[in-house]
Design a protein around this motif. Structure first.
Motif, PDB file in Angstrom:
ATOM      1  N   GLY A  17       0.797  -1.214   0.000  1.00  0.00           N
ATOM      2  CA  GLY A  17       0.000   0.000   0.000  1.00  0.00           C
ATOM      3  C   GLY A  17       0.827   1.260   0.000  1.00  0.00           C
ATOM      4  O   GLY A  17       0.405   2.281   0.533  1.00  0.00           O
ATOM      5  N   ILE A  18       2.002   1.181  -0.594  1.00  0.00           N
ATOM      6  CA  ILE A  18       2.926   2.307  -0.573  1.00  0.00           C
ATOM      7  C   ILE A  18       2.304   3.579  -1.141  1.00  0.00           C
ATOM      8  O   ILE A  18       2.569   4.671  -0.657  1.00  0.00           O
ATOM      9  CB  ILE A  18       4.257   1.940  -1.279  1.00  0.00           C
ATOM     10  CG1 ILE A  18       5.360   2.927  -0.935  1.00  0.00           C
ATOM     11  CG2 ILE A  18       4.088   1.860  -2.765  1.00  0.00           C
ATOM     12  CD1 ILE A  18       6.043   2.617   0.325  1.00  0.00           C
ATOM     13  N   ASN A  19       1.461   3.448  -2.142  1.00  0.00           N
ATOM     14  CA  ASN A  19       0.829   4.632  -2.749  1.00  0.00           C
ATOM     15  C   ASN A  19      -0.516   4.977  -2.120  1.00  0.00           C
ATOM     16  O   ASN A  19      -0.946   6.129  -2.175  1.00  0.00           O
ATOM     17  CB  ASN A  19       0.659   4.429  -4.251  1.00  0.00           C
ATOM     18  CG  ASN A  19       1.986   4.422  -4.970  1.00  0.00           C
ATOM     19  OD1 ASN A  19       2.905   5.130  -4.580  1.00  0.00           O
ATOM     20  ND2 ASN A  19       2.092   3.615  -6.004  1.00  0.00           N
ATOM     21  N   SER A  20      -1.160   3.994  -1.543  1.00  0.00           N
ATOM     22  CA  SER A  20      -2.487   4.267  -0.985  1.00  0.00           C
ATOM     23  C   SER A  20      -2.410   5.090   0.298  1.00  0.00           C
ATOM     24  O   SER A  20      -3.344   5.821   0.635  1.00  0.00           O
ATOM     25  CB  SER A  20      -3.238   2.960  -0.730  1.00  0.00           C
ATOM     26  OG  SER A  20      -2.554   2.186   0.237  1.00  0.00           O
ATOM     27  N   ILE A  21      -1.308   5.003   0.992  1.00  0.00           N
ATOM     28  CA  ILE A  21      -1.177   5.728   2.265  1.00  0.00           C
ATOM     29  C   ILE A  21      -1.122   7.238   2.048  1.00  0.00           C
ATOM     30  O   ILE A  21      -1.924   7.970   2.636  1.00  0.00           O
ATOM     31  CB  ILE A  21       0.033   5.212   3.059  1.00  0.00           C
ATOM     32  CG1 ILE A  21      -0.218   3.752   3.429  1.00  0.00           C
ATOM     33  CG2 ILE A  21       0.277   6.049   4.300  1.00  0.00           C
ATOM     34  CD1 ILE A  21       1.006   2.984   3.794  1.00  0.00           C
ATOM     35  N   PRO A  22      -0.202   7.750   1.199  1.00  0.00           N
ATOM     36  CA  PRO A  22      -0.213   9.201   1.002  1.00  0.00           C
ATOM     37  C   PRO A  22      -1.489   9.691   0.328  1.00  0.00           C
ATOM     38  O   PRO A  22      -1.947  10.802   0.599  1.00  0.00           O
ATOM     39  CB  PRO A  22       1.015   9.480   0.145  1.00  0.00           C
ATOM     40  CG  PRO A  22       1.472   8.172  -0.374  1.00  0.00           C
ATOM     41  CD  PRO A  22       0.914   7.110   0.512  1.00  0.00           C
TER      42      PRO A  22
ATOM     43  N   ALA B 138      -0.862  -2.930   3.843  1.00  0.00           N
ATOM     44  CA  ALA B 138      -0.513  -1.510   3.842  1.00  0.00           C
ATOM     45  C   ALA B 138       0.129  -1.077   5.153  1.00  0.00           C
ATOM     46  O   ALA B 138       0.920  -0.137   5.184  1.00  0.00           O
ATOM     47  CB  ALA B 138      -1.746  -0.663   3.562  1.00  0.00           C
ATOM     48  N   ALA B 139      -0.170  -1.770   6.231  1.00  0.00           N
ATOM     49  CA  ALA B 139       0.403  -1.415   7.534  1.00  0.00           C
ATOM     50  C   ALA B 139       1.924  -1.504   7.505  1.00  0.00           C
ATOM     51  O   ALA B 139       2.610  -0.717   8.181  1.00  0.00           O
ATOM     52  CB  ALA B 139      -0.166  -2.315   8.620  1.00  0.00           C
ATOM     53  N   ILE B 140       2.462  -2.412   6.726  1.00  0.00           N
ATOM     54  CA  ILE B 140       3.914  -2.557   6.633  1.00  0.00           C
ATOM     55  C   ILE B 140       4.521  -1.296   6.014  1.00  0.00           C
ATOM     56  O   ILE B 140       5.439  -0.699   6.560  1.00  0.00           O
ATOM     57  CB  ILE B 140       4.282  -3.805   5.800  1.00  0.00           C
ATOM     58  CG1 ILE B 140       3.778  -5.059   6.514  1.00  0.00           C
ATOM     59  CG2 ILE B 140       5.780  -3.873   5.565  1.00  0.00           C
ATOM     60  CD1 ILE B 140       3.831  -6.303   5.662  1.00  0.00           C
ATOM     61  N   GLY B 141       4.006  -0.901   4.864  1.00  0.00           N
ATOM     62  CA  GLY B 141       4.494   0.300   4.195  1.00  0.00           C
ATOM     63  C   GLY B 141       4.246   1.550   5.019  1.00  0.00           C
ATOM     64  O   GLY B 141       5.064   2.473   5.045  1.00  0.00           O
TER      65      GLY B 141
ATOM     66  N   TYR C 236       6.553   5.599   6.021  1.00  0.00           N
ATOM     67  CA  TYR C 236       5.936   6.873   6.383  1.00  0.00           C
ATOM     68  C   TYR C 236       5.881   7.135   7.880  1.00  0.00           C
ATOM     69  O   TYR C 236       5.618   8.262   8.292  1.00  0.00           O
ATOM     70  CB  TYR C 236       4.517   6.959   5.811  1.00  0.00           C
ATOM     71  CG  TYR C 236       4.497   6.884   4.311  1.00  0.00           C
ATOM     72  CD1 TYR C 236       5.000   7.921   3.541  1.00  0.00           C
ATOM     73  CD2 TYR C 236       3.998   5.757   3.666  1.00  0.00           C
ATOM     74  CE1 TYR C 236       4.997   7.848   2.166  1.00  0.00           C
ATOM     75  CE2 TYR C 236       3.996   5.687   2.283  1.00  0.00           C
ATOM     76  CZ  TYR C 236       4.501   6.726   1.538  1.00  0.00           C
ATOM     77  OH  TYR C 236       4.498   6.655   0.173  1.00  0.00           O
ATOM     78  N   GLY C 237       6.060   6.122   8.672  1.00  0.00           N
ATOM     79  CA  GLY C 237       5.900   6.318  10.112  1.00  0.00           C
ATOM     80  C   GLY C 237       4.502   6.825  10.421  1.00  0.00           C
ATOM     81  O   GLY C 237       4.304   7.658  11.309  1.00  0.00           O
ATOM     82  N   ALA C 238       3.540   6.339   9.669  1.00  0.00           N
ATOM     83  CA  ALA C 238       2.156   6.833   9.735  1.00  0.00           C
ATOM     84  C   ALA C 238       1.545   6.588  11.112  1.00  0.00           C
ATOM     85  O   ALA C 238       1.738   5.549  11.719  1.00  0.00           O
ATOM     86  CB  ALA C 238       1.319   6.173   8.662  1.00  0.00           C
ATOM     87  N   LYS C 239       0.823   7.583  11.575  1.00  0.00           N
ATOM     88  CA  LYS C 239       0.090   7.497  12.834  1.00  0.00           C
ATOM     89  C   LYS C 239      -1.376   7.756  12.532  1.00  0.00           C
ATOM     90  O   LYS C 239      -1.705   8.508  11.611  1.00  0.00           O
ATOM     91  CB  LYS C 239       0.603   8.536  13.825  1.00  0.00           C
ATOM     92  CG  LYS C 239       2.028   8.303  14.246  1.00  0.00           C
ATOM     93  CD  LYS C 239       2.479   9.384  15.200  1.00  0.00           C
ATOM     94  CE  LYS C 239       3.939   9.152  15.551  1.00  0.00           C
ATOM     95  NZ  LYS C 239       4.482  10.224  16.367  1.00  0.00           N
TER      96      LYS C 239
END
Length: 197
Positions: free
Chosen positions: A24-29, A164-167, A172-175
């Motif tokens: 999910g590298i692109n779905s996150i941003p 996607a959680a991995i990416g 991204y260090g997404a929170k």
């Protein structure tokens, strides 16, 4: 069968690309930017309310004040005209007759002014427009907040689900984002409209 280094690199790059696309590298941003855009919409609707409502209230107040002035003038002229009485014994007194005629002429002028202004008297329509705008503004804000909360939910779900959680964590260090909640005391009630009455 031997693999050449170029073929091995090509396979490795394709494998990495496939792995990253599965993360999910692109779905996150994309989800993050969507949530940010929805938040901007919320702020835009609040700004619209802050700009629009005071101007509408001022317009309604001004129109109401103009109409009030005309109606007060008519009421005062009528009261004045009703206070000046001429009895049968005073019909020969020119000063008393002049006073009576002046009072009646004042009422006539006030009534003419009211008749001339009548097509322009719009305070009732202005109040109706104001109420409609208030309702519409609050509806727009509610829709913008709901859209934001849905975008946050989508983003939060994306960064918490596999793969996607991995990416999300590695790249991204997404929170998780915080959805809109009414936290201000009194935020659950619409602002009061005060006409100074």
């Amino acid at each position: 069968m031997t693999f050449r280094p170029i073929a091995i690199r090509s396979v490795a790059i394709a494998g990495v690309a496939l792995t990253l696309s599965g993360c999910g590298i692109n779905s996150i941003p994309t989800a993050e930017e969507n949530a940010k855009a929805r938040w901007a919409d919320v702020q835009n609707q609040y700004q619209r309310r802050a700009d629009l409502i005071p101007n509408l209230v001022a317009t309604v107040k001004a129109a109401g004040a103009q109409e009030k002035d005309i109606l007060v003038e008519v009421t005062q002229a009528r009261a004045s005209a009703n206070q000046v009485k001429v009895s049968g014994d005073q019909l020969t007194d020119p000063a008393k007759m002049q006073q009576f005629q002046n009072a009646q002429a004042g009422l006539t002028l006030s009534l003419q002014r009211l008749q001339e202004a009548y097509p322009e008297l719009k305070s009732q329509g202005n109040y109706t427009t104001l109420m409609s705008q208030l309702e519409g503004t609050e509806n727009r804000i509610t829709i913008a907040r709901n859209d934001y909360n849905q975008a946050v939910q989508q983003y939060n779900t994306t960064i918490r689900t596999f793969p996607a959680a991995i990416g999300a964590k590695i790249f991204y260090g997404a929170k998780p984002m915080v959805p809109f909640e009414a936290t201000t005391p009194g935020a659950d009630t619409a602002p009061k409209v005060n006409f100074g009455n």
